[in-house]
Design a protein around this motif. Sequence first.
Motif, PDB file in Angstrom:
ATOM      1  N   ASN A 293       3.192  -0.281   3.593  1.00 19.68           N
ATOM      2  CA  ASN A 293       4.397  -0.769   3.040  1.00 19.68           C
ATOM      3  C   ASN A 293       4.196  -1.425   1.824  1.00 19.68           C
ATOM      4  O   ASN A 293       2.652  -1.894   1.851  1.00 19.68           O
ATOM      5  N   GLN A 294       4.746  -1.239   0.547  1.00 18.20           N
ATOM      6  CA  GLN A 294       4.404  -1.844  -0.894  1.00 18.20           C
ATOM      7  C   GLN A 294       5.322  -2.797  -1.425  1.00 18.20           C
ATOM      8  O   GLN A 294       6.758  -2.234  -1.031  1.00 18.20           O
ATOM      9  N   ASN A 295       4.767  -4.409  -1.484  1.00 12.14           N
ATOM     10  CA  ASN A 295       6.117  -5.298  -1.026  1.00 12.14           C
ATOM     11  C   ASN A 295       5.839  -5.793  -2.977  1.00 12.14           C
ATOM     12  O   ASN A 295       5.016  -5.359  -3.609  1.00 12.14           O
ATOM     13  N   VAL A 296       6.863  -5.953  -3.854  1.00 14.90           N
ATOM     14  CA  VAL A 296       7.052  -6.498  -5.109  1.00 14.90           C
ATOM     15  C   VAL A 296       7.569  -7.704  -5.177  1.00 14.90           C
ATOM     16  O   VAL A 296       8.200  -8.259  -4.904  1.00 14.90           O
ATOM     17  N   SER A 297       6.756  -8.388  -6.026  1.00 17.38           N
ATOM     18  CA  SER A 297       6.452  -9.704  -6.352  1.00 17.38           C
ATOM     19  C   SER A 297       7.082 -10.503  -7.505  1.00 17.38           C
ATOM     20  O   SER A 297       6.212  -9.884  -7.925  1.00 17.38           O
ATOM     21  N   GLN A 298       7.985 -10.814  -7.400  1.00 17.94           N
ATOM     22  CA  GLN A 298       9.076 -10.655  -8.753  1.00 17.94           C
ATOM     23  C   GLN A 298       9.185 -12.268  -9.433  1.00 17.94           C
ATOM     24  O   GLN A 298       9.718 -13.130  -8.632  1.00 17.94           O
ATOM     25  N   ALA A 301      12.421 -16.066 -13.604  1.00 18.27           N
ATOM     26  CA  ALA A 301      12.765 -16.080 -14.612  1.00 18.27           C
ATOM     27  C   ALA A 301      12.214 -16.791 -15.529  1.00 18.27           C
ATOM     28  O   ALA A 301      11.604 -16.348 -17.803  1.00 18.27           O
ATOM     29  N   LEU A 302      12.398 -17.859 -15.223  1.00 17.06           N
ATOM     30  CA  LEU A 302      11.982 -19.564 -15.786  1.00 17.06           C
ATOM     31  C   LEU A 302       9.994 -19.818 -16.124  1.00 17.06           C
ATOM     32  O   LEU A 302       9.995 -20.240 -17.543  1.00 17.06           O
ATOM     33  N   ALA A 303       9.374 -18.808 -15.449  1.00 12.07           N
ATOM     34  CA  ALA A 303       8.373 -18.915 -15.160  1.00 12.07           C
ATOM     35  C   ALA A 303       7.358 -17.811 -15.533  1.00 12.07           C
ATOM     36  O   ALA A 303       7.554 -17.099 -16.064  1.00 12.07           O
ATOM     37  N   ASP A 304       6.283 -18.459 -16.573  1.00 13.50           N
ATOM     38  CA  ASP A 304       5.390 -17.540 -16.762  1.00 13.50           C
ATOM     39  C   ASP A 304       4.448 -16.569 -15.822  1.00 13.50           C
ATOM     40  O   ASP A 304       3.295 -17.215 -15.440  1.00 13.50           O
ATOM     41  N   GLY A 305       5.284 -15.592 -15.340  1.00  8.60           N
ATOM     42  CA  GLY A 305       3.823 -15.112 -14.619  1.00  8.60           C
ATOM     43  C   GLY A 305       4.363 -12.893 -14.590  1.00  8.60           C
ATOM     44  O   GLY A 305       5.554 -13.139 -15.547  1.00  8.60           O
ATOM     45  N   GLN A 306       3.120 -12.249 -14.084  1.00  9.97           N
ATOM     46  CA  GLN A 306       3.792 -10.853 -14.033  1.00  9.97           C
ATOM     47  C   GLN A 306       4.424 -10.014 -12.554  1.00  9.97           C
ATOM     48  O   GLN A 306       3.961 -11.105 -11.788  1.00  9.97           O
ATOM     49  N   THR A 307       4.952  -9.270 -13.066  1.00 10.21           N
ATOM     50  CA  THR A 307       5.591  -8.517 -11.955  1.00 10.21           C
ATOM     51  C   THR A 307       3.877  -8.282 -10.973  1.00 10.21           C
ATOM     52  O   THR A 307       3.320  -7.429 -11.281  1.00 10.21           O
ATOM     53  N   ALA A 308       4.071  -8.312  -9.629  1.00  9.46           N
ATOM     54  CA  ALA A 308       2.872  -7.929  -8.773  1.00  9.46           C
ATOM     55  C   ALA A 308       3.906  -6.665  -7.780  1.00  9.46           C
ATOM     56  O   ALA A 308       4.328  -7.522  -7.337  1.00  9.46           O
ATOM     57  N   VAL A 309       2.303  -5.776  -7.514  1.00 15.63           N
ATOM     58  CA  VAL A 309       2.646  -4.968  -5.793  1.00 15.63           C
ATOM     59  C   VAL A 309       1.804  -5.807  -4.706  1.00 15.63           C
ATOM     60  O   VAL A 309       0.385  -5.348  -5.396  1.00 15.63           O
TER      61      VAL A 309
END
Length: 370
Positions: A293-298, A301-309
């Motif tokens: 399975n592939q989990n998406v880490s979002q 919105a206020l944090a400085d980060g990127q979406t990761a799988v």
Amino acid sequence: MKKWLSIICSFSILLTPFSYAQRIKDVASIQGVRSNQLIGYGLVVGLPGTGEQSPFTEQSFRTMLSNFGIMMPNGQKPKIKNVAAVAVHATLPPFIKPGQKIDVTVSSVGEAGSLSGGTLLQTFLKGLDGQIYAVAQGSLVVSGFGVQGQDGSRVVNNTPTVGRIPNGGIVERAVTSGFAQGDYLTLNLNYPDFSTAESLAETINKKLGADPDKGPVIATPIDAASVRVSAPRDVGQRVGFLATLENFEFTPADAPARVVINSRTGTIVIGKDVRLLPAAVTHGGLTVTIAENQNVSQPNALADGQTAVTPQSIIDVNLDDSRMFKFDPGVTLDQLVRAVNEVGAAPGDLMAILEALRQAGALQGQLVVI
């Protein structure tokens, strides 16, 4: 009882071929009396745009026109989408005479989409010796059809590139047969067996009144496949002699103990004489299931980060209960099926069990894989 019946239907066909009387014509053929294969190359015309425009079709079309004295201008290519190059083949039965007709089969050898509605032009059918034995021509009967759209999609039913012409071939040359030559006829068994050959010879001698203890015999077994029979030299008498002979009934010998496995379809056929020596078999299964399975880490919105799988692996191991059953000396076919049925073996498992029994020397019979 239902479970036992279902397992038989699902993975095996059980045969118990008890010996019974059969006619000689059903178990043997006459040496030298055989059919012959014919083949030819021709053109099918009149197709509704489902033909082809390949180089060899164009060459064949030009050759056909030249045979009629028609010459095409140099450099001009004919538009022949209603023509297809085909292979024509037929079987020449024994004793067939010139003027009689045979069925022919026509198959496309190029890129023709369908032969439906086409007509085969005169085609010579040759034998192995290169001689012409028949001529084929006529309208094709095609059971299949194919439809194709402009986007490349296509629907095909049966095989539209193969057709038949009933009585489409006329025999032009007869094949010489050795039926009327010599003082003997040889009967060849469909399934060679020494006991069957001996029984066949004894039956013929007994039916025709030939006693081996008092004089020469009429039938003599040559080997496991052939029995030589004395026959009249006169052709008419020989035909009548054979007409009587082929209707004699005798009892063939039992087939060898054999287990036949079709590994592609899971079909298992077990002969009635198959036996097992003392053996113990254990059967169990280990099933390992892996799901990815592939989990998406979002991020917030206020944090400085990127979406990761992130991947997530789920591994499930299932170990079935292992069970063992024991075979006593001389286990019969029915007992073998009942024991395997209680284990709940699938076709592949049963094949593995039979192979293991053969390797252990506990299977009395041939194991044949087709």
